[in-house]
Design an enzyme around this catalytic site. Structure first.
Site, short mmCIF file in Angstrom:
data_model
loop_
_atom_site.label_atom_id
_atom_site.label_comp_id
_atom_site.label_asym_id
_atom_site.label_seq_id
_atom_site.Cartn_x
_atom_site.Cartn_y
_atom_site.Cartn_z
N ASP A 21 0.83 -1.21 0.00
CA ASP A 21 0.00 0.00 0.00
C ASP A 21 0.87 1.26 0.00
O ASP A 21 1.97 1.25 0.56
CB ASP A 21 -0.91 -0.02 1.24
CG ASP A 21 -2.07 0.96 1.11
OD1 ASP A 21 -2.27 1.51 0.02
OD2 ASP A 21 -2.76 1.18 2.12
N ASN A 23 1.38 3.34 -2.96
CA ASN A 23 1.94 3.75 -4.26
C ASN A 23 1.46 5.14 -4.68
O ASN A 23 2.22 5.96 -5.18
CB ASN A 23 1.56 2.77 -5.37
CG ASN A 23 2.18 1.41 -5.17
OD1 ASN A 23 3.07 1.25 -4.35
ND2 ASN A 23 1.73 0.42 -5.93
N ARG A 25 0.22 7.64 -2.79
CA ARG A 25 0.75 8.73 -1.95
C ARG A 25 2.22 9.00 -2.27
O ARG A 25 2.68 10.12 -2.29
CB ARG A 25 0.57 8.38 -0.47
CG ARG A 25 -0.81 8.71 0.06
CD ARG A 25 -1.10 8.03 1.37
NE ARG A 25 -1.40 6.61 1.15
CZ ARG A 25 -1.45 5.71 2.12
NH1 ARG A 25 -1.16 6.07 3.36
NH2 ARG A 25 -1.76 4.47 1.85
N HIS A 38 2.79 2.99 -9.03
CA HIS A 38 2.64 1.54 -9.24
C HIS A 38 3.86 0.98 -9.99
O HIS A 38 4.35 -0.10 -9.66
CB HIS A 38 1.36 1.23 -10.02
CG HIS A 38 0.10 1.63 -9.30
ND1 HIS A 38 -0.12 1.35 -7.96
CD2 HIS A 38 -1.02 2.29 -9.72
CE1 HIS A 38 -1.30 1.82 -7.60
NE2 HIS A 38 -1.87 2.40 -8.65
N GLU A 68 -12.31 -4.76 -5.07
CA GLU A 68 -12.75 -3.37 -4.86
C GLU A 68 -11.95 -2.39 -5.73
O GLU A 68 -12.40 -1.27 -6.00
CB GLU A 68 -12.59 -2.97 -3.38
CG GLU A 68 -13.61 -3.60 -2.44
CD GLU A 68 -13.27 -5.02 -2.00
OE1 GLU A 68 -12.10 -5.45 -2.19
OE2 GLU A 68 -14.17 -5.72 -1.49
N ASN A 69 -10.76 -2.81 -6.17
CA ASN A 69 -9.93 -1.88 -6.98
C ASN A 69 -10.55 -1.55 -8.34
O ASN A 69 -10.15 -0.59 -8.99
CB ASN A 69 -8.51 -2.44 -7.19
CG ASN A 69 -7.65 -2.37 -5.95
OD1 ASN A 69 -6.74 -3.18 -5.75
ND2 ASN A 69 -7.90 -1.41 -5.08
N TRP A 70 -11.56 -2.32 -8.78
CA TRP A 70 -12.25 -1.99 -10.05
C TRP A 70 -12.92 -0.64 -9.96
O TRP A 70 -13.23 -0.02 -10.97
CB TRP A 70 -13.30 -3.05 -10.40
CG TRP A 70 -12.73 -4.40 -10.72
CD1 TRP A 70 -12.87 -5.53 -9.97
CD2 TRP A 70 -11.94 -4.78 -11.86
NE1 TRP A 70 -12.20 -6.59 -10.58
CE2 TRP A 70 -11.63 -6.15 -11.74
CE3 TRP A 70 -11.46 -4.08 -12.98
CZ2 TRP A 70 -10.87 -6.84 -12.67
CZ3 TRP A 70 -10.70 -4.77 -13.92
CH2 TRP A 70 -10.41 -6.14 -13.76
N ARG A 189 1.66 -4.97 6.22
CA ARG A 189 0.97 -3.92 5.44
C ARG A 189 1.81 -2.64 5.50
O ARG A 189 2.20 -2.21 6.59
CB ARG A 189 -0.44 -3.62 5.96
CG ARG A 189 -1.11 -2.56 5.07
CD ARG A 189 -2.57 -2.36 5.34
NE ARG A 189 -3.15 -1.50 4.29
CZ ARG A 189 -4.38 -1.58 3.84
NH1 ARG A 189 -5.20 -2.47 4.34
NH2 ARG A 189 -4.81 -0.77 2.90
C1 FPP Z 1 -1.93 0.07 -3.35
O1 FPP Z 1 -1.43 1.38 -3.32
C2 FPP Z 1 -1.36 -0.66 -4.48
C3 FPP Z 1 -2.08 -1.32 -5.45
C4 FPP Z 1 -3.55 -1.35 -5.45
C5 FPP Z 1 -1.43 -1.99 -6.58
C6 FPP Z 1 -0.17 -2.70 -6.24
C7 FPP Z 1 0.45 -3.17 -7.49
C8 FPP Z 1 1.77 -3.12 -7.76
C9 FPP Z 1 2.82 -2.66 -6.84
C10 FPP Z 1 2.22 -3.67 -9.06
C11 FPP Z 1 2.43 -5.11 -8.82
C12 FPP Z 1 3.07 -5.77 -9.91
C13 FPP Z 1 3.34 -7.09 -9.87
C14 FPP Z 1 4.00 -7.71 -11.01
C15 FPP Z 1 2.98 -7.92 -8.71
P1 FPP Z 1 -2.48 2.57 -3.48
O2 FPP Z 1 -2.62 2.86 -4.92
O3 FPP Z 1 -3.76 2.23 -2.79
O4 FPP Z 1 -1.74 3.73 -2.74
P2 FPP Z 1 -2.42 4.92 -1.91
O5 FPP Z 1 -3.11 4.29 -0.73
O6 FPP Z 1 -1.24 5.76 -1.48
O7 FPP Z 1 -3.36 5.64 -2.81
#
Ligand code: FPP
Length: 249
Positions: A21, A23, A25, A38, A68-70, A189
């Site tokens: 989690d 990416n 931010r 990502h 839920e990510n959809w 996490r």
């Molecule tokens: C959550 O951060 C991250 C994800 C929903 C996607 C994670 C996917 C990757 C790191 C790519 C993986 C690739 C492979 C090959 C396994 P967020 O976007 O919810 O971050 P935020 O909470 O800061 O907005």
């Protein structure tokens, strides 16, 4: 002494699950869009995989895309699917060379065709490997998995393949997408959030949790070792008392 050397290699968790989690931010802090985060997050995936190999971890489950990510903006969803397809396609030779077996949990049928095909092909190429088993949770949610198990068992009872008195934990676990995979001893996490977010709800009944403020793109091998060391400092009692654990060890 390095952090890796401090780890008791005979007592590393066999299975570590990670909610990657932060990416978005991380990207925002750099003045970039979420997809940039990502993309950089994939480097952390490489890091933890290498770390798992060095620390004697057998199973590594990564929550890459939840049901839920959809609900995220279409541009981000499409970008994430592309990233998954390209990363797996580019890395599968290297993963194979390193004896990594790659598989998925989740509803593959709900993924875009190319993504499903890439994952199935990667599994086919690497299924005989005996090194780290990398499990990507894709279009996964624990409630979906549990409902699926309940439906399958109900159907087996209705069609006489199973009687209701035969329903037990073992037959339930056989209907989960994690069938044959031991439960994780450690769940990490990143990004400072203290939630489980519909991940492996059945399998984490006795799992140790490790929460860190580090955002996923900054999470490196060394941070995995720190989490393992923290795990090794804990006493896992499984409902018993300390004295019983000491006697059995
Ligand atoms: C959550 O951060 C991250 C994800 C929903 C996607 C994670 C996917 C990757 C790191 C790519 C993986 C690739 C492979 C090959 C396994 P967020 O976007 O919810 O971050 P935020 O909470 O800061 O907005």
């Amino acid at each position: 002494m390095s952090t890796l050397e401090k780890i008791d290699i005979n007592n590393t968790p066999k299975h570590i699950a990670i909610i990657m989690d932060g990416n978005g931010r991380w990207a925002k802090k750099q003045g970039q869009d979420r997809l940039f985060g990502h993309n950089i997050g994939v480097e952390s995936v490489r890091e933890v995989l290498k770390g798992a190999q060095e620390a004697n971890v057998k199973y590594l489950t990564l929550y890459a895309f939840s049901t839920e990510n959809w609900n995220r903006p279409k541009e981000e969803v499409d970008g994430l699917m592309n990233l998954l397809v390209h990363t797996i396609s580019n890395e599968v030779d290297e993963l194979n060379k390193n004896n990594v077996c790659i598989s998925t949990i989740g509803d593959l049928d709900g993924l875009p065709g190319d993504c499903k095909a890439e994952m199935l092909s990667a599994y086919d190429r690497t299924k005989q490997n005996t090194g780290v088993h990398l499990i990507l949770a894709l279009n996964y949610s624990a409630k979906w998995e549990l409902m699926n198990a309940v439906k399958n068992i109900t159907q087996k009872v209705e069609t006489g393949q199973l009687t209701s008195s035969e329903v037990n934990e073992e037959c339930f676990e056989n209907e989960l997408t994690t069938k044959g995979i031991p439960d994780p001893e450690l769940l990490i996490r990143t990004s400072g959030e203290h939630r489980i977010s519909n991940f492996l709800l059945w399998q984490i009944a006795y799992t140790e949790f490790y929460f860190t403020e580090i955002l996923w793109p900054d999470f490196k091998r060394e941070n995995l070792y720190e989490a393992i060391l923290d795990y090794q400092s804990r006493e896992r009692r499984f409902g018993m008392v300390s004295e019983q654990i000491e006697k059995n060890s």
